[in-house]
Design a protein around this motif. Structure first.
Motif, PDB file in Angstrom:
ATOM      1  N   GLU A  97       0.818  -1.192   0.000  1.00 39.71           N
ATOM      2  CA  GLU A  97       0.000   0.000   0.000  1.00 39.71           C
ATOM      3  C   GLU A  97       0.872   1.271   0.000  1.00 39.71           C
ATOM      4  OE1 GLU A  97       0.109  -2.281   2.348  1.00 39.71           O
ATOM      5  OE2 GLU A  97      -1.823  -3.302   2.447  1.00 39.71           O
ATOM      6  N   LEU A 118      -4.083  -1.390  -3.206  1.00 39.48           N
ATOM      7  CA  LEU A 118      -4.942  -1.256  -2.032  1.00 39.48           C
ATOM      8  C   LEU A 118      -6.121  -2.201  -2.128  1.00 39.48           C
ATOM      9  CD1 LEU A 118      -5.147   2.647  -1.769  1.00 39.48           C
ATOM     10  CD2 LEU A 118      -3.998   1.133  -0.142  1.00 39.48           C
ATOM     11  N   ALA A 132       1.341  -4.717   9.490  1.00 38.41           N
ATOM     12  CA  ALA A 132       0.654  -5.040  10.741  1.00 38.41           C
ATOM     13  C   ALA A 132       1.533  -5.898  11.643  1.00 38.41           C
ATOM     14  CB  ALA A 132      -0.665  -5.745  10.446  1.00 38.41           C
ATOM     15  N   GLN A 161      -1.000   5.147   6.874  1.00 36.95           N
ATOM     16  CA  GLN A 161      -2.214   4.359   6.671  1.00 36.95           C
ATOM     17  C   GLN A 161      -2.119   3.021   7.398  1.00 36.95           C
ATOM     18  OE1 GLN A 161      -3.073   3.506   2.593  1.00 36.95           O
ATOM     19  NE2 GLN A 161      -4.914   2.336   3.054  1.00 36.95           N
ATOM     20  N   ALA A 162      -0.932   2.418   7.376  1.00 31.65           N
ATOM     21  CA  ALA A 162      -0.737   1.140   8.066  1.00 31.65           C
ATOM     22  C   ALA A 162      -0.948   1.290   9.566  1.00 31.65           C
ATOM     23  CB  ALA A 162       0.662   0.600   7.779  1.00 31.65           C
ATOM     24  N   ARG A 222      -2.791   3.587  11.050  1.00 30.56           N
ATOM     25  CA  ARG A 222      -4.226   3.796  11.270  1.00 30.56           C
ATOM     26  C   ARG A 222      -4.996   2.482  11.151  1.00 30.56           C
ATOM     27  NH1 ARG A 222      -3.358   8.393   7.962  1.00 30.56           N
ATOM     28  NH2 ARG A 222      -4.245   7.280   6.174  1.00 30.56           N
ATOM     29  N   SER A 223      -4.688   1.700  10.134  1.00 29.26           N
ATOM     30  CA  SER A 223      -5.398   0.435   9.919  1.00 29.26           C
ATOM     31  C   SER A 223      -5.209  -0.518  11.092  1.00 29.26           C
ATOM     32  CB  SER A 223      -4.908  -0.234   8.628  1.00 29.26           C
ATOM     33  OG  SER A 223      -5.198   0.561   7.499  1.00 29.26           O
ATOM     34  N   ALA A 224      -4.040  -0.441  11.731  1.00 30.18           N
ATOM     35  CA  ALA A 224      -3.761  -1.294  12.892  1.00 30.18           C
ATOM     36  C   ALA A 224      -4.355  -0.720  14.176  1.00 30.18           C
ATOM     37  CB  ALA A 224      -2.255  -1.473  13.052  1.00 30.18           C
ATOM     38  N   GLU A 259      -0.707  11.145   1.826  1.00 30.55           N
ATOM     39  CA  GLU A 259      -1.298  11.144   3.161  1.00 30.55           C
ATOM     40  C   GLU A 259      -1.265  12.545   3.749  1.00 30.55           C
ATOM     41  OE1 GLU A 259      -0.107   6.703   4.648  1.00 30.55           O
ATOM     42  OE2 GLU A 259       1.455   8.206   4.488  1.00 30.55           O
TER      43      GLU A 259
END
Length: 256
Positions: free
Chosen positions: A34, A38, A172, A195-196, A198-200, A256
């Motif tokens: 990513e 995506l 992650a 983004q990684a 936030r996703s985690a 971002e």
């Protein structure tokens, strides 16, 4: 491995049969890359998006004779390389000019985009770093986590004297290792690393430090024995997209 390879070839051939293009190019969506690729998770629509998918669609728009197939099929980088060696993948999007890439692929001259590699640490780690030398002096207390098989591993090794753990296969997993104290830093590209985090769900547990920063340019990789005329067609469209500013527009969409 052989079963997976046969399935991939079958799917790509099936997709290609629906294409009227004179030039069908086989590719794949690189896992854990990513925002190059995506997971959109759109029911009834494309499951994979990102910078590279948008670039593929722009190329097809400029030259309808060209069609990319396989960009909706997820694949780890090591398998993409193996398929390219076997002649089952023609194009890989977004490669740095490092020896591990240039041995396998010809990189076209047009720069697709450039990214900054940033370092993440635990939020409660008050460390102040100015340079790679500062990290080098930490020794085993300065382990840098990176993604297995990604170009940043080669780049960090080239810096020399750094302690690198490239066992992680996803952002992650590396962020979890960071929180567990199994590394002092996680090095990953931006856009992508925020983004990684936030996703985690780790915004309050992980922070980014401002130095050092490493910038890398990314290019389109073509398997070595792709016919010259086909390479020329791709190259011509990329030049047009660069001159028109479309490549920048695609990248800016994912900043971002």
């Amino acid at each position: 491995m052989r079963v997976v390879q046969c399935l991939f070839i079958l799917i790509v051939c099936s997709l290609a049969s629906f294409c009227e293009a004179a030039l069908v190019l086989r590719t794949a969506a690189q896992e854990s890359s990513e925002p190059k690729f995506l997971n959109l998770g759109k029911p009834g629509g494309s499951a994979v998006g990102g910078i590279c998918v948008d670039i593929f669609r722009q190329i097809e728009k400029i030259n309808p004779e060209i069609r990319f197939v396989g960009d909706q099929i997820w694949m780890p980088r090591a398998r993409i390389d193996a398929y390219a060696k076997a002649g089952n993948i023609d194009v890989i999007c977004g490669l740095q000019k490092i020896s591990r890439n240039t041995v396998l692929y010809d990189l076209l001259d047009t720069q697709l985009f450039s990214v900054d590699y940033l370092l993440a640490v635990r939020a409660d780690d008050k460390i102040n770093i100015e340079s790679w030398d500062d990290i080098r002096r930490l020794g085993d207390d300065g382990i840098i986590l990176a993604l297995r098989g990604f170009g940043i591993v080669d780049i960090l090794q080239g810096v020399g004297g750094l302690t690198i753990d490239a066992g992680g296969t996803s952002s992650a997993s590396n962020l979890r290792k960071l929180l567990m104290g199994r590394g002092r830093f996680y090095c990953h590209r931006s856009p992508g690393i925020k983004q990684a985090i936030r996703s985690a769900g780790m915004q309050d547990q992980i922070r980014l430090i401002s130095k050092p920063v490493h910038t890398e340019k990314f290019f389109m990789g073509i398997r070595k024995n792709l016919p010259t005329e086909q390479v020329k067609k791709i190259n011509e469209v990329l030049i047009l997209l660069e001159k028109s500013g479309e490549l920048k527009k695609v990248f800016d969409k994912y900043k971002e």
